[in-house]
Motif scaffolding. Structure first.
Motif, PDB file in Angstrom:
ATOM      1  N   PHE A   1       6.018   5.500 -12.348  1.00 42.93           N
ATOM      2  CA  PHE A   1       7.286   5.501 -13.084  1.00 42.93           C
ATOM      3  C   PHE A   1       7.671   6.894 -13.538  1.00 42.93           C
ATOM      4  CE2 PHE A   1       8.433   1.040 -13.496  1.00 42.93           C
ATOM      5  CZ  PHE A   1       7.312   0.442 -12.962  1.00 42.93           C
ATOM      6  N   LEU A   2       8.815   7.303 -13.049  1.00 38.30           N
ATOM      7  CA  LEU A   2       9.316   8.629 -13.328  1.00 38.30           C
ATOM      8  C   LEU A   2      10.649   8.465 -14.042  1.00 38.30           C
ATOM      9  CD1 LEU A   2       8.729  11.636 -12.389  1.00 38.30           C
ATOM     10  CD2 LEU A   2      10.390  11.205 -10.592  1.00 38.30           C
ATOM     11  N   SER A   3      10.931   9.352 -15.003  1.00 37.41           N
ATOM     12  CA  SER A   3      12.279   9.304 -15.578  1.00 37.41           C
ATOM     13  C   SER A   3      13.026  10.566 -15.182  1.00 37.41           C
ATOM     14  CB  SER A   3      12.213   9.134 -17.102  1.00 37.41           C
ATOM     15  OG  SER A   3      11.504  10.175 -17.687  1.00 37.41           O
ATOM     16  N   MET A   4      14.289  10.417 -14.853  1.00 35.51           N
ATOM     17  CA  MET A   4      15.090  11.558 -14.413  1.00 35.51           C
ATOM     18  C   MET A   4      16.571  11.221 -14.524  1.00 35.51           C
ATOM     19  SD  MET A   4      15.539  13.187 -10.615  1.00 35.51           S
ATOM     20  CE  MET A   4      13.885  13.733 -10.305  1.00 35.51           C
ATOM     21  N   ASP A   5      17.318  12.151 -15.122  1.00 34.08           N
ATOM     22  CA  ASP A   5      18.767  11.987 -15.178  1.00 34.08           C
ATOM     23  C   ASP A   5      19.338  12.859 -14.075  1.00 34.08           C
ATOM     24  OD1 ASP A   5      21.391  11.790 -15.720  1.00 34.08           O
ATOM     25  OD2 ASP A   5      21.213  12.142 -17.882  1.00 34.08           O
ATOM     26  N   TYR A   6      19.537  12.280 -12.882  1.00 33.27           N
ATOM     27  CA  TYR A   6      19.823  13.162 -11.767  1.00 33.27           C
ATOM     28  C   TYR A   6      21.268  13.549 -11.609  1.00 33.27           C
ATOM     29  CZ  TYR A   6      18.924   8.507  -9.776  1.00 33.27           C
ATOM     30  OH  TYR A   6      18.794   7.173  -9.562  1.00 33.27           O
ATOM     31  N   HIS A   7      22.111  13.203 -12.546  1.00 30.77           N
ATOM     32  CA  HIS A   7      23.419  13.822 -12.379  1.00 30.77           C
ATOM     33  C   HIS A   7      23.543  15.099 -13.202  1.00 30.77           C
ATOM     34  CE1 HIS A   7      24.661  10.946 -15.580  1.00 30.77           C
ATOM     35  NE2 HIS A   7      25.483  11.916 -15.924  1.00 30.77           N
ATOM     36  N   ILE A   8      22.423  15.529 -13.775  1.00 33.40           N
ATOM     37  CA  ILE A   8      22.384  16.875 -14.361  1.00 33.40           C
ATOM     38  C   ILE A   8      22.097  17.858 -13.218  1.00 33.40           C
ATOM     39  CG2 ILE A   8      21.020  18.340 -15.893  1.00 33.40           C
ATOM     40  CD1 ILE A   8      20.993  16.040 -17.789  1.00 33.40           C
TER      41      ILE A   8
ATOM     42  N   GLY B   1       0.769  -1.242   0.000  1.00 32.25           N
ATOM     43  CA  GLY B   1       0.000   0.000   0.000  1.00 32.25           C
ATOM     44  C   GLY B   1       0.796   1.286   0.000  1.00 32.25           C
ATOM     45  N   ALA B   2       2.142   1.205  -0.005  1.00 30.57           N
ATOM     46  CA  ALA B   2       2.913   2.447  -0.043  1.00 30.57           C
ATOM     47  C   ALA B   2       2.886   3.030  -1.455  1.00 30.57           C
ATOM     48  CB  ALA B   2       4.350   2.169   0.382  1.00 30.57           C
ATOM     49  N   ASP B   3       3.110   4.340  -1.535  1.00 30.28           N
ATOM     50  CA  ASP B   3       3.213   5.007  -2.822  1.00 30.28           C
ATOM     51  C   ASP B   3       4.683   4.991  -3.211  1.00 30.28           C
ATOM     52  OD1 ASP B   3       3.016   6.629  -5.034  1.00 30.28           O
ATOM     53  OD2 ASP B   3       2.919   8.495  -3.887  1.00 30.28           O
ATOM     54  N   VAL B   4       5.028   4.157  -4.190  1.00 33.40           N
ATOM     55  CA  VAL B   4       6.434   4.010  -4.552  1.00 33.40           C
ATOM     56  C   VAL B   4       6.683   4.659  -5.904  1.00 33.40           C
ATOM     57  CG1 VAL B   4       8.306   2.409  -5.037  1.00 33.40           C
ATOM     58  CG2 VAL B   4       6.682   1.897  -3.221  1.00 33.40           C
ATOM     59  N   ILE B   5       7.685   5.518  -5.952  1.00 29.60           N
ATOM     60  CA  ILE B   5       8.036   6.190  -7.201  1.00 29.60           C
ATOM     61  C   ILE B   5       9.336   5.598  -7.708  1.00 29.60           C
ATOM     62  CG2 ILE B   5       8.679   8.389  -8.236  1.00 29.60           C
ATOM     63  CD1 ILE B   5       6.945   9.736  -6.058  1.00 29.60           C
ATOM     64  N   LYS B   6       9.258   4.968  -8.863  1.00 32.56           N
ATOM     65  CA  LYS B   6      10.440   4.343  -9.465  1.00 32.56           C
ATOM     66  C   LYS B   6      11.087   5.352 -10.403  1.00 32.56           C
ATOM     67  CE  LYS B   6      12.599   0.737 -11.767  1.00 32.56           C
ATOM     68  NZ  LYS B   6      13.340  -0.401 -11.244  1.00 32.56           N
ATOM     69  N   ILE B   7      12.351   5.651 -10.171  1.00 32.05           N
ATOM     70  CA  ILE B   7      13.047   6.630 -10.999  1.00 32.05           C
ATOM     71  C   ILE B   7      13.997   5.903 -11.932  1.00 32.05           C
ATOM     72  CG2 ILE B   7      14.463   8.702 -10.972  1.00 32.05           C
ATOM     73  CD1 ILE B   7      13.509   9.206  -8.122  1.00 32.05           C
ATOM     74  N   GLU B   8      13.814   6.141 -13.239  1.00 29.79           N
ATOM     75  CA  GLU B   8      14.641   5.445 -14.225  1.00 29.79           C
ATOM     76  C   GLU B   8      15.408   6.433 -15.097  1.00 29.79           C
ATOM     77  OE1 GLU B   8      12.701   1.628 -15.977  1.00 29.79           O
ATOM     78  OE2 GLU B   8      11.090   3.059 -15.649  1.00 29.79           O
ATOM     79  N   ILE B   9      16.449   5.922 -15.749  1.00 26.84           N
ATOM     80  CA  ILE B   9      17.192   6.724 -16.720  1.00 26.84           C
ATOM     81  C   ILE B   9      16.246   7.050 -17.879  1.00 26.84           C
ATOM     82  CG2 ILE B   9      19.301   6.808 -18.116  1.00 26.84           C
ATOM     83  CD1 ILE B   9      19.975   4.064 -16.787  1.00 26.84           C
ATOM     84  N   PRO B  10      16.226   8.292 -18.352  1.00 27.92           N
ATOM     85  CA  PRO B  10      15.357   8.618 -19.480  1.00 27.92           C
ATOM     86  C   PRO B  10      15.607   7.702 -20.673  1.00 27.92           C
ATOM     87  CG  PRO B  10      16.337  10.617 -18.566  1.00 27.92           C
ATOM     88  CD  PRO B  10      16.955   9.467 -17.841  1.00 27.92           C
ATOM     89  N   ARG B  11      14.542   7.350 -21.360  1.00 28.84           N
ATOM     90  CA  ARG B  11      14.551   6.550 -22.601  1.00 28.84           C
ATOM     91  C   ARG B  11      14.945   5.076 -22.411  1.00 28.84           C
ATOM     92  NH1 ARG B  11      13.012  11.323 -22.961  1.00 28.84           N
ATOM     93  NH2 ARG B  11      13.446  12.665 -24.756  1.00 28.84           N
ATOM     94  N   MET B  12      16.129   4.784 -21.872  1.00 22.26           N
ATOM     95  CA  MET B  12      16.564   3.386 -21.742  1.00 22.26           C
ATOM     96  C   MET B  12      15.809   2.653 -20.651  1.00 22.26           C
ATOM     97  SD  MET B  12      18.705   1.977 -23.676  1.00 22.26           S
ATOM     98  CE  MET B  12      19.481   0.637 -22.747  1.00 22.26           C
ATOM     99  N   GLY B  13      15.652   3.332 -19.534  1.00 21.69           N
ATOM    100  CA  GLY B  13      14.977   2.703 -18.402  1.00 21.69           C
ATOM    101  C   GLY B  13      15.870   1.678 -17.712  1.00 21.69           C
ATOM    102  N   ASP B  14      15.259   0.945 -16.823  1.00 18.84           N
ATOM    103  CA  ASP B  14      15.895  -0.128 -16.060  1.00 18.84           C
ATOM    104  C   ASP B  14      16.467  -1.178 -17.029  1.00 18.84           C
ATOM    105  OD1 ASP B  14      16.369  -2.394 -14.499  1.00 18.84           O
ATOM    106  OD2 ASP B  14      14.681  -1.994 -13.175  1.00 18.84           O
ATOM    107  N   ALA B  15      17.709  -1.585 -16.792  1.00 19.25           N
ATOM    108  CA  ALA B  15      18.328  -2.576 -17.682  1.00 19.25           C
ATOM    109  C   ALA B  15      17.533  -3.873 -17.727  1.00 19.25           C
ATOM    110  CB  ALA B  15      19.754  -2.863 -17.222  1.00 19.25           C
ATOM    111  N   MET B  16      16.806  -4.146 -16.661  1.00 19.45           N
ATOM    112  CA  MET B  16      16.042  -5.394 -16.585  1.00 19.45           C
ATOM    113  C   MET B  16      14.920  -5.430 -17.618  1.00 19.45           C
ATOM    114  SD  MET B  16      16.870  -7.776 -14.604  1.00 19.45           S
ATOM    115  CE  MET B  16      16.309  -9.446 -14.757  1.00 19.45           C
TER     116      MET B  16
END
Lengths: 161, 471, 495
Positions: free
Chosen positions: B125-132, B74-89
């Motif tokens: 599902f959120l995408s974000m390049d956080y080293h910018i 029941g938690a609200d989980v926000i998955k942050i992925e690399i833009p476009r490529m996403g999770d390698a899995m």
């Protein structure tokens, strides 16, 4: 050469040049005769801990004990023989289905006959910045699959389990 | 107690207090369970972790699963992925055959492989390049609005970007920060890791598979068991930290190394080595501590004419268990191994290595002219425990799991008809059951839902970032 | 000490046992790397400051001076034979809860199990002289031990008194057994509605294929769960790699792994239920965990794949069908695991191998089929890649292969055996393997992965407990029974 047999047998005036891959768990310790998937030349090999202790020695006229699973031809653009090509490679039994694709299976319906988005290409259906809705509007996006689904329903091909 | 001792009040008496309760107490146990767990009606009940928000800066299976467990509860989980490529899995699929489409709108020919399944259910599902640099502030905003985070980067990476625990706790002292990886501080700190490394490196592989004597090699567990099991251990750590935070208002940091998990769950293996110097070896399909308690090969397949090779060739294995003396005697009687009972009357005698080899060899000989079904039926009819080794089709068709709702079809909001074995299968809870709402969503599928609807960022800005591939 | 010469006469295996005890053969054999060496490792990647912060704040040894997350929660653990409920309560206990393990006066039969029936591998309690099997000891962590015969009426009353104090009850008995004695969830929730009651089993306490017992009362244990959820079917070497009956068969895990997975998920669900109780409702609840089904959740996509296109997953041995490279293969002195699937890692592996074996680079990197990341997972791509990789591995041993691959920053590692794990430098340094001084002497154990925390690390305080060691303490404290009364109950067979 070991673990692969790069067949140099001259067939029809030019070398066969097929690489036969002797997969590690099967051939790691193995003695017997195997064949080239392309030209069918039979080779005797004796492998100990992955090393070719004896062979490959040609054994003309004899039958192979075990074929390789896979072979390819690097000089001809890497054309290849998949497992289970009769008389060339040995079949791979432990497969998930009676057919083997090795590429994405285009699936429109789950095994109980309901639509599932398992084929490509998919028409664009998101919004700004990649935002997707919480609904697959199949009627609008893929009307042909929706129509096919209605057909299936009529024919009773859609099941609950 | 009532004030007047002569007065009898129903609350003071033992036993049920109302006709409804009486009914419930009288119900046969199984019926009671069915009614109390009520599979299929999970959504009529509250969610246990209501109000918890978790950030999942994760990839593969291990760290994602730590957050998916929370999302199922029941938690609200926000998955942050690399833009476009996403999770390698997302790019993994068994033999390259099973994908759902699309990965996101701009790559209609690329799908998300089934390898991604079960590890990110119910998340946004959120995408974000956080080293910018511009995105770091956005990340901080999320941190201030969340209870915690799971990340899996190489140690020191997020620290360089000022996004590690020692920075984040300053802006949110309640924050619970989890790093999940292979090794953690120490000489192999920068060693990368996967599930399979955990299986290989921590001793699990060395005790799984057939013994050399039986022609075997160390064997990989079919699934990414150490990734999954470690992810769950993290969830356990997170929830304990949340309990402590309720009391103290303070978060913590957990540094979790998955390669360690197998050593924790390997039972007697390490104590035995420590005390006696004995290195535990593989023992195949038998049990080192119980006999008979093993899997045997039958001579005939149950489905010799089936089209699917798994049914055709492999419906041949039976789990047999008769380690208690009377059960063993019964087994020997039925299978005609009477002299074995004479020789190995005490469990201590038959569980030794050589007797085990003899007994299982004899059992397989007995089963050599029988099908799996025949063997199971013969033994079960005699009152001995035996079960067929089931494949995925048989599990799907098993009525038991269906009626318990632990295996069910999901009308996924984006992908359609998917069979799910996750969430509902992880235990039943009478009041706050787990649930699976959706399997996964495309990369960045909730960008607007989070950047605007949670953080209040204008749409034009979001579009600008998207076009620059920052998100 | 190692250099000391001793007169030893060995006539049988029994004579060798005293020679292997930790007093004679201490662990670790060689010391872990010193911190200065490790500091250099951090600094090499410009993470010196961060590394120091980690060592200062996360070190295992500092854990014993920190707070316990679940302090104040009380857990009752009752059950026999299986590991699931025991592991669940161990995890809660390692996080700081007070756990009381309740066994029948005769003890849990698991106490008697020992590998290959060898009594010499059981440990002896120094005070009582009682022998106990190592598997039982390994999950008897931070738990008090009491005995109680719940089949007697007085025993049931005593159980209820204990249950009054409990936040959590973990039940590892047969389906409906506790309920039939009047001390299951239905009855306990009447007088302790705040209790979270969790049953842990194999396939279920209800349903058409629920847990069974044999005609003579024998229980179903793991790996029954592994067999009935397709795990065993999907694990093992295929008959295409090894002959059937000689290693090429469906194979169980070396561990009772479904029990462990059910146990850890039980701990998760229990804690979630406690959170909901304390934060929102004040109510406990009833939870049912099974090994077979908890494992569905983590059996990758296997069952869903059948629903997709009727694929039935088969065995792939030590190769993973979803990633390439991601496997182990034989090398000169054992087996070497290599992993790296993304293009970046895939080509790095190739560069590493082709340095010794140029043909690898040619046959792998030139092949157009192997250029796409998803396509590399096809079965025939695995066969080709791993055949050539093993051609490289056969020439080198594990440590060489690991070093070569680590130079290219590849996740790689050899298959280690127990003794090697216990002496692996990183594992000793953390430590992941550690010793505890128990009532049974020094025991080597695997530490809890949640033990590395800034504020509330989980920890093992004691391991193993003689049967009923805490009877006087616990019954005095929770039932007000003095020692005389406890002794009386003992004589009657109630305690």
């Amino acid at each position: 050469m070991a673990d692969v047999i790069w067949c140099k047998k001259v067939v029809g005036g030019k070398p066969c040049n097929t690489v036969n891959y002797l997969d590690p768990y099967c051939f790691w310790n193995w003695e017997g005769k195997t064949n080239c998937a392309e030209c069918g030349t039979v080779y005797y090999i004796y492998m100990i801990q992955g090393h070719m202790y004896r062979g490959p020695d040609e054994k003309p006229g004899e039958k192979p004990d075990m074929s390789p699973l896979y072979a390819d031809k690097p000089l001809e653009g890497y054309t290849y023989y998949l497992p289970g090509v009769k008389g060339r490679t040995r079949p791979y039994e432990c497969l998930p289905r009676h057919i083997y694709l090795g590429r994405a299976d285009m699936v429109k319906f789950s095994i109980r006959g309901k639509p599932v988005r398992g084929w490509r290409p998919q028409p664009p259906s998101g919004g700004l910045a990649g935002q997707f809705p919480y609904k697959w509007d199949i009627k609008k996006l893929s009307p042909e699959v929706w129509a096919e689904y209605q057909e299936k329903r009529k024919k009773g091909e859609v099941k609950e389990w | 107690m009532a004030k007047d001792p002569r007065e009898t009040r129903i609350e003071d008496l033992p036993g049920p207090k109302s006709p409804g309760e009486l009914e419930e107490m009288k119900m046969p146990y199984e019926e009671y369970c069915r009614k109390a767990f009520d599979p299929g009606n999970e959504w009529a009940k509250p969610e246990a972790l209501k109000g918890i928000r978790w950030l999942s800066c994760t990839m593969y299976i291990f760290t994602p699963h730590s957050a998916a467990n929370l999302a199922e509860l029941g938690a609200d989980v926000i998955k942050i992925e690399i833009p476009r490529m996403g999770d390698a899995m997302r790019h993994t699929s068994p033999f390259n055959e099973a994908y759902l489409y699309p990965l996101h709108d701009t790559r209609p020919m690329t799908g998300t492989g089934f390898g991604f399944l079960n590890a990110n259910s119910n998340e946004r599902f959120l995408s974000m390049d956080y080293h910018i640099p511009e995105m770091v502030d956005v990340f901080y905003r999320l941190v201030k609005m969340s209870d915690g985070l799971t990340e899996l980067y190489r140690p020191g990476t997020l620290d360089r970007w000022k996004m590690s625990y020692r920075y984040l706790q300053e802006m949110n002292p309640r924050f619970i920060y989890v790093w999940g990886g292979g090794f953690g501080y120490g000489p192999k700190v920068f060693g990368g890791s996967y599930d399979i490394l955990g299986q290989a490196h921590a001793g699990l592989a060395s005790i799984t598979g057939m013994h050399e004597y039986m022609g075997g090699h160390p064997l990989k567990h079919s699934n990414w068991c150490i990734d999954w099991a470690s992810g769950t251990m993290i969830t356990h750590g997170i929830l304990a930290a949340i309990h402590w935070r309720r009391k103290t208002g303070l978060g913590t940091m957990i540094e979790f190394s998955q390669v360690q998990t197998p050593t924790r769950i390997s039972g007697y293996t390490f104590p035995l080595y420590g005390r006696f110097g004995i290195v535990r070896q593989r023992w195949g399909n038998w049990d080192t501590q119980l006999c008979v308690h093993g899997i045997i090969l039958c001579g005939k397949s149950d489905f010799p004419d089936a089209q699917n090779p798994q049914d055709k060739f492999d419906a041949r294995y039976v789990m047999v268990s008769a380690f208690n003396d009377p059960d063993f005697k019964e087994l020997c009687d039925i299978t005609g191994l009477k002299d074995f009972y004479g020789r190995y009357k005490a469990h201590k005698d038959r569980v030794d290595a050589r007797p085990q080899v003899e007994i299982y060899t004899a059992l397989e000989k007995w089963a050599a002219d029988k099908t799996r079904t025949q063997v199971v039926k013969t033994l079960t009819d005699a009152g001995i425990l035996a079960a067929p080794v089931m494949n995925d089709r048989e599990v799907y068709e098993c009525k038991h799991y269906r009626e318990r709702g632990t295996l069910r079809w999901l009308d996924d909001p984006l992908y359609g008809d998917v069979l799910v074995a996750s969430g509902h299968s992880v235990g039943m809870m009478t009041k706050t059951p787990r649930r699976t709402n959706w399997i996964w969503r495309p990369v960045g599928a909730d960008n607007v839902g989070i950047y605007r609807d949670l953080l209040g960022i204008p749409l034009s800005k979001i579009e600008e970032w998207y076009n620059k591939a920052w998100i | 000490m190692a250099n000391e010469k001793r007169e030893v006469e060995i006539k049988s295996r029994a004579d060798t046992l005293p020679l292997t005890s930790p007093e004679v053969r201490p662990w670790p054999v060689t010391p872990p790397p010193p911190p200065e060496e490790v500091t250099k490792v951090y600094e090499k990647r410009k993470a010196g400051e961060f590394g120091k912060w980690c060592e200062d704040n996360l070190r295992f040894e500092k854990g014993f001076g920190k707070a316990e997350a679940l302090q104040g929660f009380k857990v009752l653990d009752i059950g026999l034979w299986r590991m699931g409920h025991k592991f669940a309560s161990s995890l809660l206990g390692e996080a700081g809860a007070e756990v009381i393990c309740i066994e029948p006066p005769g003890g849990d039969p698991l106490r008697k199990l020992t590998p290959f029936g060898r009594e010499e591998y059981m440990l002896t309690d120094k005070e009582t002289g009682e022998k106990c099997g190592l598997d039982f000891i390994s999950e008897m962590i931070n738990k008090y031990s009491i005995t109680l015969n719940i089949e007697t009426e007085e025993g049931q009353e005593l159980f209820k008194e204990l249950a009054r104090h409990a936040d959590v009850i973990v039940d590892g008995h047969l389906p409906g057994y506790m309920d039939s004695l009047g001390i299951g969830y239905r009855q306990i929730s009447r007088f302790n509605p705040k209790a979270v009651y969790c049953w842990v089993g194999v396939r279920g306490s209800w349903g058409s294929y629920k847990d069974r017992v044999s005609k003579h009362g024998q229980w179903e244990l793991d790996p029954f769960s592994q067999c009935t959820n397709a795990f065993v079917h999907n694990t093992g070497f295929p008959q295409d790699q090894l002959p059937r009956g000689k290693g090429g068969d469906p194979t169980r895990s070396g561990l009772w792994i479904n029990d462990y997975v059910a146990g850890e998920q039980a701990a998760v669900n229990i804690q979630a239920a406690l959170y909901w109780r304390d934060q929102f409702s004040g109510e406990g609840q009833f939870i049912e965990m099974t090994g077979a089904e908890s494992y569905f959740d983590i059996l990758d996509f296997d069952i869903a794949w059948y629903g997709f296109n009727a694929s039935i997953k088969g065995r792939t041995g030590a190769w993973d069908p979803n990633l390439n490279q991601y496997e182990w293969n034989p090398c000169r002195d054992g087996y070497m695991m290599i992993g790296g699937q993304s293009d970046r890692l895939w080509y790095r592996i190739g560069m590493c191998i082709e340095r010794d074996y140029p043909q690898f680079g040619r046959l792998i990197h030139e092949d157009p089929f192997l250029k796409e990341v998803g396509a590399r997972n096809a079965l025939h791509a695995l066969i080709k890649t791993y055949t050539l990789t093993t051609r490289w591995l056969r020439e080198i041993n594990r440590i060489e292969a690991e070093q070569k691959l680590l130079d290219y920053e590849i996740a790689a590692g050899p298959i280690l055996y127990t003794d090697e794990v216990a002496e692996f430098p990183h594992f000793k340094y953390r430590p992941w393997i550690y010793t505890t001084e128990s009532d049974y002497g020094t025991i080597l154990y695997g530490t809890n992965p949640n033990a590395f925390q800034v504020k509330t690390p989980h920890r093992l305080k004691w391991m193993g407990r003689a049967l009923g060691k805490d009877n006087y303490l616990i019954y005095q404290r929770y039932s007000g029974l003095g020692p005389t009364k406890v002794d009386e109950f003992k004589e009657k067979g109630v305690i």
